[in-house]
Scaffold this motif. Structure first.
Motif, PDB file in Angstrom:
ATOM      1  N   TRP A 142       0.850  -1.198   0.000  1.00 27.79           N
ATOM      2  CA  TRP A 142       0.000   0.000   0.000  1.00 27.79           C
ATOM      3  C   TRP A 142       0.881   1.241   0.000  1.00 27.79           C
ATOM      4  O   TRP A 142       0.646   2.184  -0.757  1.00 27.79           O
ATOM      5  N   VAL A 143       1.906   1.224   0.825  1.00 25.68           N
ATOM      6  CA  VAL A 143       2.822   2.368   0.911  1.00 25.68           C
ATOM      7  C   VAL A 143       3.534   2.559  -0.424  1.00 25.68           C
ATOM      8  O   VAL A 143       3.626   3.683  -0.936  1.00 25.68           O
ATOM      9  N   LEU A 144       4.033   1.464  -1.004  1.00 27.31           N
ATOM     10  CA  LEU A 144       4.711   1.549  -2.299  1.00 27.31           C
ATOM     11  C   LEU A 144       3.800   2.131  -3.366  1.00 27.31           C
ATOM     12  O   LEU A 144       4.236   2.950  -4.184  1.00 27.31           O
ATOM     13  N   SER A 145       2.545   1.717  -3.383  1.00 32.71           N
ATOM     14  CA  SER A 145       1.633   2.224  -4.415  1.00 32.71           C
ATOM     15  C   SER A 145       1.373   3.713  -4.236  1.00 32.71           C
ATOM     16  O   SER A 145       1.317   4.458  -5.222  1.00 32.71           O
ATOM     17  N   GLN A 146       1.243   4.163  -3.001  1.00 29.57           N
ATOM     18  CA  GLN A 146       1.056   5.597  -2.752  1.00 29.57           C
ATOM     19  C   GLN A 146       2.290   6.384  -3.180  1.00 29.57           C
ATOM     20  O   GLN A 146       2.182   7.462  -3.778  1.00 29.57           O
ATOM     21  N   MET A 147       3.474   5.845  -2.893  1.00 38.99           N
ATOM     22  CA  MET A 147       4.716   6.504  -3.297  1.00 38.99           C
ATOM     23  C   MET A 147       4.840   6.532  -4.818  1.00 38.99           C
ATOM     24  O   MET A 147       5.289   7.519  -5.390  1.00 38.99           O
ATOM     25  N   ASP A 148       4.429   5.450  -5.479  1.00 39.04           N
ATOM     26  CA  ASP A 148       4.485   5.393  -6.939  1.00 39.04           C
ATOM     27  C   ASP A 148       3.570   6.450  -7.551  1.00 39.04           C
ATOM     28  O   ASP A 148       3.952   7.127  -8.516  1.00 39.04           O
ATOM     29  N   VAL A 149       2.387   6.609  -6.995  1.00 34.68           N
ATOM     30  CA  VAL A 149       1.469   7.651  -7.482  1.00 34.68           C
ATOM     31  C   VAL A 149       2.096   9.025  -7.300  1.00 34.68           C
ATOM     32  O   VAL A 149       2.109   9.853  -8.220  1.00 34.68           O
ATOM     33  N   ALA A 150       2.645   9.288  -6.109  1.00 33.59           N
ATOM     34  CA  ALA A 150       3.265  10.589  -5.837  1.00 33.59           C
ATOM     35  C   ALA A 150       4.442  10.837  -6.773  1.00 33.59           C
ATOM     36  O   ALA A 150       4.586  11.922  -7.346  1.00 33.59           O
ATOM     37  N   GLY A 151       5.297   9.829  -6.936  1.00 32.79           N
ATOM     38  CA  GLY A 151       6.443   9.979  -7.833  1.00 32.79           C
ATOM     39  C   GLY A 151       6.018  10.218  -9.270  1.00 32.79           C
ATOM     40  O   GLY A 151       6.628  11.014  -9.985  1.00 32.79           O
ATOM     41  N   GLY A 152       4.949   9.552  -9.701  1.00 38.87           N
ATOM     42  CA  GLY A 152       4.433   9.753 -11.052  1.00 38.87           C
ATOM     43  C   GLY A 152       3.938  11.169 -11.270  1.00 38.87           C
ATOM     44  O   GLY A 152       4.103  11.735 -12.356  1.00 38.87           O
ATOM     45  N   GLY A 195       8.151  14.670  -2.462  1.00 40.12           N
ATOM     46  CA  GLY A 195       9.037  14.226  -3.519  1.00 40.12           C
ATOM     47  C   GLY A 195       9.667  15.358  -4.295  1.00 40.12           C
ATOM     48  O   GLY A 195       9.126  16.465  -4.331  1.00 40.12           O
ATOM     49  N   HIS A 196      10.824  15.051  -4.869  1.00 39.76           N
ATOM     50  CA  HIS A 196      11.478  16.006  -5.764  1.00 39.76           C
ATOM     51  C   HIS A 196      12.314  15.242  -6.788  1.00 39.76           C
ATOM     52  O   HIS A 196      12.743  14.110  -6.543  1.00 39.76           O
ATOM     53  N   ILE A 228       7.180  11.635  11.766  1.00 34.13           N
ATOM     54  CA  ILE A 228       8.060  10.470  11.744  1.00 34.13           C
ATOM     55  C   ILE A 228       8.278  10.065  10.294  1.00 34.13           C
ATOM     56  O   ILE A 228       7.313   9.845   9.554  1.00 34.13           O
ATOM     57  N   LYS A 229       9.548   9.958   9.875  1.00 37.43           N
ATOM     58  CA  LYS A 229       9.839   9.462   8.521  1.00 37.43           C
ATOM     59  C   LYS A 229       9.734   7.943   8.561  1.00 37.43           C
ATOM     60  O   LYS A 229      10.499   7.275   9.249  1.00 37.43           O
ATOM     61  N   VAL A 230       8.763   7.392   7.824  1.00 43.84           N
ATOM     62  CA  VAL A 230       8.531   5.952   7.865  1.00 43.84           C
ATOM     63  C   VAL A 230       9.116   5.210   6.662  1.00 43.84           C
ATOM     64  O   VAL A 230       9.481   4.047   6.788  1.00 43.84           O
ATOM     65  N   THR A 231       9.174   5.856   5.504  1.00 40.65           N
ATOM     66  CA  THR A 231       9.792   5.238   4.335  1.00 40.65           C
ATOM     67  C   THR A 231      10.506   6.295   3.509  1.00 40.65           C
ATOM     68  O   THR A 231      10.205   7.490   3.587  1.00 40.65           O
ATOM     69  N   GLU A 232      11.431   5.824   2.694  1.00 39.43           N
ATOM     70  CA  GLU A 232      12.112   6.682   1.731  1.00 39.43           C
ATOM     71  C   GLU A 232      12.544   5.805   0.567  1.00 39.43           C
ATOM     72  O   GLU A 232      12.818   4.624   0.740  1.00 39.43           O
ATOM     73  N   GLY A 233      12.554   6.400  -0.613  1.00 37.24           N
ATOM     74  CA  GLY A 233      12.926   5.617  -1.770  1.00 37.24           C
ATOM     75  C   GLY A 233      13.203   6.473  -2.989  1.00 37.24           C
ATOM     76  O   GLY A 233      12.890   7.664  -3.012  1.00 37.24           O
ATOM     77  N   THR A 234      13.820   5.849  -3.981  1.00 31.74           N
ATOM     78  CA  THR A 234      14.097   6.488  -5.262  1.00 31.74           C
ATOM     79  C   THR A 234      13.375   5.701  -6.343  1.00 31.74           C
ATOM     80  O   THR A 234      13.606   4.498  -6.513  1.00 31.74           O
ATOM     81  N   PHE A 235      12.482   6.383  -7.038  1.00 33.52           N
ATOM     82  CA  PHE A 235      11.691   5.775  -8.106  1.00 33.52           C
ATOM     83  C   PHE A 235      12.147   6.375  -9.438  1.00 33.52           C
ATOM     84  O   PHE A 235      12.377   7.583  -9.520  1.00 33.52           O
ATOM     85  N   VAL A 236      12.269   5.537 -10.450  1.00 34.26           N
ATOM     86  CA  VAL A 236      12.707   5.981 -11.771  1.00 34.26           C
ATOM     87  C   VAL A 236      11.544   5.830 -12.746  1.00 34.26           C
ATOM     88  O   VAL A 236      10.906   4.768 -12.818  1.00 34.26           O
ATOM     89  N   PHE A 237      11.297   6.886 -13.491  1.00 31.71           N
ATOM     90  CA  PHE A 237      10.219   6.939 -14.477  1.00 31.71           C
ATOM     91  C   PHE A 237      10.822   7.234 -15.842  1.00 31.71           C
ATOM     92  O   PHE A 237      11.865   7.878 -15.938  1.00 31.71           O
TER      93      PHE A 237
END
Length: 144
Positions: free
Chosen positions: A45-55, A90-91, A117-126
């Motif tokens: 669920w978290v990954l999908s939310q991050m993917d939407v934000a990154g997109g 995101g940036h 609280i920072k709960v996750t962090e990641g780098t997504f490539v599009f």
């Protein structure tokens, strides 16, 4: 040097605010149906939310459609719980010929606790794509 997705010696483009988090992209609250059998929110669920934000961030930079091609880094620091307010920041960190890397952080505030609280962090490539779904060049920053 360029990787398979066109990301190479691209430059970081900023976009991070004073906290270094970037722009706030999504704010949501997970529901009980988003829990795993331990009572925490599913990592997917978290990954999908991050993917939407990154997109969202990548498509703004690309000025058009993008597709996710990789998650090159991902870290789960703490669980997310039902009732948490989840904010994803995101940036753009790098732009290649056709690719855009987006740094994302997920921050929560828990019930009755104003501390973040920072709960996750990641780098997504599009990769930017055209109307036929084929990779297309990303314009240099400042071009119109």
């Amino acid at each position: 040097m360029t990787d398979a997705h066109g990301a190479g010696a691209g430059q970081a483009e900023g976009g991070a605010n004073a906290s270094g988090r970037g722009e706030p992209v999504i704010r949501t609250a997970p529901m009980p149906s988003d829990c795993n059998n331990n009572g925490d929110i599913f990592g997917g669920w978290v990954l999908s939310q991050m993917d939407v934000a990154g997109g969202i961030v990548a498509s703004r930079r690309a000025r058009g459609r993008v597709v996710t091609v990789a998650i090159t880094a991902m870290r789960f620091n703490q669980p997310i719980r039902v009732g948490d307010v989840v904010s994803i920041y995101g940036h753009v960190s790098k732009v290649g010929k056709t690719s855009i890397s987006v740094e994302l952080e997920t921050i929560v505030t828990r019930k009755l606790d104003p501390d973040e609280i920072k709960v996750t962090e990641g780098t997504f490539v599009f990769v930017a794509i055209d109307s036929d779904g084929q990779p297309r060049p990303v314009e240099a920053q400042g071009q119109t």
